[in-house]
Design a protein around this motif. Structure first.
Motif: not given
Ligand SMILES: C[S@@+](CC[C@H](N)C(=O)[O-])C[C@H]1O[C@@H](n2cnc3c(N)ncnc32)[C@H](O)[C@@H]1O
Length: 211
Positions: A18, A54, A59, A75, A100-101, A117
């Protein structure tokens, strides 16, 4: 890699992507399509409370809000888009910098639907169970859940982990594998959408389930 070390690696990887503008998924047409397919299955009467797991640059959250819904986005990384999103959407969008967890919402909070996503497939395998159980706990019975994950293709048909940047891993599922994983964790299968991936090899698999 042990779970705790992997959490740190995941955080480092996403912070780097990012902060260097290397979050190409934020503009990936395949991810936009996944959110659109999920939205088409949401209750059309609006004002559904959607959990965006996440949430990234928001978007999908913005798309859902424009369609009349409310969003809580989680996130592990608070990126540079969040201040503008908060200003733009006010109380229609709650952005939370938590995994999330680990996240515990205010007592009594129940979501109508959830979209993941591109997040679940990066989680340590020891966390899959707690992660999915937590998603189920936060949703009302019968709620729609969309999980968009990496899917194998003909060129690389084996399911499994593939190394990404900064030790971040991505798990690539077969069509049957994602279904099995979600059913094993108590979700009711609704269907699968196969989506072309704009960046990198393979495909996206949008698994649609209900609690
Ligand atoms: C591939 S990106 C997709 C972001 C968004 N959903 C999109 O479609 O643009 C995955 C996202 O999940 C976040 N992420 C990873 N592990 C996570 C977790 N355990 N809980 C919450 N967010 C998490 C990352 O920081 C990242 O922003």
């Amino acid at each position: 890699m042990p779970q705790g070390d992997y959490r740190k690696a995941l955080d480092t990887s996403f912070v780097h992507r990012y902060s260097h503008g290397e979050d190409e998924w934020s503009w990936d047409v395949g991810m936009i399509q996944a959110a659109q397919a999920f939205l088409e299955r949401l209750d059309p009467h609006g004002d559904q409370h959607v959990l965006d797991i996440g949430v990234g640059r928001g978007r999908d959250a913005s798309t859902f809000i424009l369609a009349g819904h409310r969003v809580t986005g989680l996130d592990i990384v608070e990126n540079s888009s969040w201040p503008l999103l908060r200003k733009r959407w006010g109380d229609r969008l709650d952005l939370v910098n938590k995994a999330m967890q680990d996240w515990q919402p205010a007592p009594g909070t129940v979501f109508d639907a959830a979209l993941d996503n591109g997040c679940f497939h990066h989680q340590h395998p020891d966390e899959w169970g707690p992660y999915l159980a937590h998603v189920r706990r936060l949703l009302r019975p019968g709620a729609l859940v969309g999980l968009n994950v990496f899917g194998v293709d003909d060129a690389h048909p084996e399911a499994g982990w593939r190394e990404m940047d900064n030790q971040r891993q991505g798990y690539f599922f077969t069509d049957a594998g994602i279904r099995q994983t979600l059913e094993a964790h108590g979700f009711t299968w609704q269907g699968l959408e196969v989506i072309e991936r704009q960046h990198g090899e393979a495909r996206y698999l949008l698994a649609l389930v209900r609690t």
